[in-house]
Design a protein around this motif. Structure first.
Motif, PDB file in Angstrom:
ATOM      1  N   ASN A  13       7.847  -0.928 -12.146  1.00  0.00           N
ATOM      2  CA  ASN A  13       7.516   0.454 -11.816  1.00  0.00           C
ATOM      3  C   ASN A  13       6.051   0.595 -11.461  1.00  0.00           C
ATOM      4  N   SER A  14       5.754   1.666 -10.752  1.00  0.00           N
ATOM      5  CA  SER A  14       4.388   1.842 -10.256  1.00  0.00           C
ATOM      6  C   SER A  14       4.076   3.320 -10.081  1.00  0.00           C
ATOM      7  N   LEU A  15       2.842   3.601  -9.748  1.00  0.00           N
ATOM      8  CA  LEU A  15       2.401   4.981  -9.550  1.00  0.00           C
ATOM      9  C   LEU A  15       2.829   5.467  -8.171  1.00  0.00           C
ATOM     10  N   ALA A  16       3.151   6.742  -8.094  1.00  0.00           N
ATOM     11  CA  ALA A  16       3.605   7.273  -6.809  1.00  0.00           C
ATOM     12  C   ALA A  16       3.027   8.657  -6.558  1.00  0.00           C
TER      13      ALA A  16
ATOM     14  N   THR B  39       6.118   6.254   2.524  1.00  0.00           N
ATOM     15  CA  THR B  39       7.556   6.472   2.724  1.00  0.00           C
ATOM     16  C   THR B  39       7.854   7.810   3.396  1.00  0.00           C
ATOM     17  N   GLY B  40       6.837   8.589   3.658  1.00  0.00           N
ATOM     18  CA  GLY B  40       7.042   9.887   4.301  1.00  0.00           C
ATOM     19  C   GLY B  40       5.714  10.566   4.491  1.00  0.00           C
TER      20      GLY B  40
ATOM     21  N   PHE C 299       3.861   8.329  -0.925  1.00  0.00           N
ATOM     22  CA  PHE C 299       3.710   6.866  -1.001  1.00  0.00           C
ATOM     23  C   PHE C 299       3.865   6.405  -2.447  1.00  0.00           C
ATOM     24  N   HIS C 300       4.111   5.104  -2.612  1.00  0.00           N
ATOM     25  CA  HIS C 300       4.041   4.535  -3.954  1.00  0.00           C
ATOM     26  C   HIS C 300       3.281   3.224  -3.889  1.00  0.00           C
ATOM     27  N   GLU C 301       2.813   2.794  -5.025  1.00  0.00           N
ATOM     28  CA  GLU C 301       1.986   1.599  -5.070  1.00  0.00           C
ATOM     29  C   GLU C 301       2.873   0.361  -5.182  1.00  0.00           C
TER      30      GLU C 301
END
Ligand code: DNO
Length: 345
Positions: free
Chosen positions: A125-128, A270-271, A275-277
């Motif tokens: 998992n990561s920051l988004a 992604t849009g 975004f996500h990391e």
């Protein structure tokens, strides 16, 4: 380049010994965390931090951050005294061997994300960041819990700050950053320190608050306020890269001699404003890590690099974005990237 790793001091679950075991790691990036923004750091605490690092075989040449108090950013009545305190910190750090100070000029909020544990397909998992979600959290009414967000503000204080910043707007912020730079850069020069401003993350205004360290046009303007090497940049690829209009390869080459510190991390867009990391390598996300590193090397960059926010992998839990495993993988990727680029020149 010198490879470095952020360390949050004694409360950081990652020990200096583990950091030292990452191949080619030269030093830590740290700060004095128990002093309020605007106050002077004691020489004893600076030297104690340096000694701890050195006892672990690591250098302490980069500080992130010496925070700029709000009153300097909005130009309050105590700004002159607070700027003098800031200069004193620069002098003290220079004397202790620090060569680079990272700071930012973002009003009220530092970095913003909407999600701390965004689930990736591989189980990590990561920051988004999703703009819609962020905007649905009205900071003046809801209780926020965002990384980079100082929860110590009371609702009234927050309201007051937001209205001051709305009133001064971007041009007011430019005026105040100029006052700051004109005072601090000469001191930095004398102290042998390069100042390296961190871009705004994300690089656009949020909650009606102005943000100015965002794109090429504004970086040009910023660097020209005091056109000296000591007035430089932290080139954070994940921050600037969130705006698809920023051509990071071009900017890395153009500013190579004014970039003193690089946060080389990758994000997947992604849009629109979403975004996500992701893992550091180019193919994991939307940022051309190779192109940026090459532009830096070709442009004569000779500063500090660190891996930045990592995903949480292999069951690790800890400080969001600042675990050991994925950042260590990022570090070895960066070491390989730079070795290949430098040796093939
Ligand atoms: C987030 C960091 C920022 C950065 C400051 C610099 O992980 O990149 O908090 O340290 O903006 O002042």
């Amino acid at each position: 380049m010198k490879l470095t790793f952020r360390w949050y001091g004694d409360s950081d679950p990652i020990s200096l010994e583990r950091i030292k075991q990452i191949p080619t790691m030269t030093g830590i990036v740290s700060a004095i965390y128990d002093v309020k923004p605007g106050m002077v750091w004691s020489n004893e605490s600076i030297l104690a931090l340096k000694e701890k690092a050195e006892n672990a075989g690591l250098e302490f040449e980069v500080v992130e951050s010496v925070p700029v108090p709000e009153e300097i950013k909005y130009g309050g009545e105590n700004a002159p005294q607070l700027i003098e305190n800031y200069c004193e910190n620069v002098r003290r750090l220079g004397k202790a061997g620090v060569k680079c100070i990272c700071y930012n000029f973002m009003p009220v909020f530092d970095w913003l994300r909407s999600e701390l544990e965004h689930k990736n397909l591989d189980g990590s998992n990561s920051l988004a960041y999703n703009e819609e979600t962020v905007l649905s959290m009205n900071p003046e009414t809801s209780s926020l819990s965002l990384p980079g967000w100082d929860e110590s503000y009371s609702k009234d204080e927050l309201k007051r700050l937001i209205s001051i910043y709305k009133e001064i707007g971007e041009e007011g912020l430019w005026k105040n950053i100029e006052v700051f730079l004109r005072a601090v850069i000469p001191v930095a020069r004398e102290a042998g320190v390069n100042m390296a401003i961190h871009p705004d993350d994300p690089p656009w205004g949020i909650f009606g608050l102005p943000r100015i360290i965002t794109n090429e046009k504004n970086l040009d303007r910023f660097l020209n306020i005091v056109n000296e090497k000591e007035n430089g940049l932290t080139f954070c690829t994940g921050s600037l890269g969130a705006d698809v209009n920023n051509d990071l390869v071009k900017m890395a080459g153009k500013y190579a001699d004014r970039i003193h510190f690089v946060h080389l991390r990758n994000i997947k867009i992604t849009g629109e404003r979403e975004f996500h990391e992701v893992g550091h390598p180019t193919e994991c996300g939307s940022i051309d890590m190779f192109g940026i590193a090459k532009a830096l090397v070709d442009g004569g960059f000779d500063g500090y690099v660190r891996p930045d926010h990592g995903r949480m992998i292999w069951g690790e839990s800890g400080k969001y974005g600042y675990g050991l495993y994925d950042r260590a993988l990022g570090a070895t990727y960066l070491a390989g990237l730079f070795e290949a680029i430098e040796k093939s020149r």
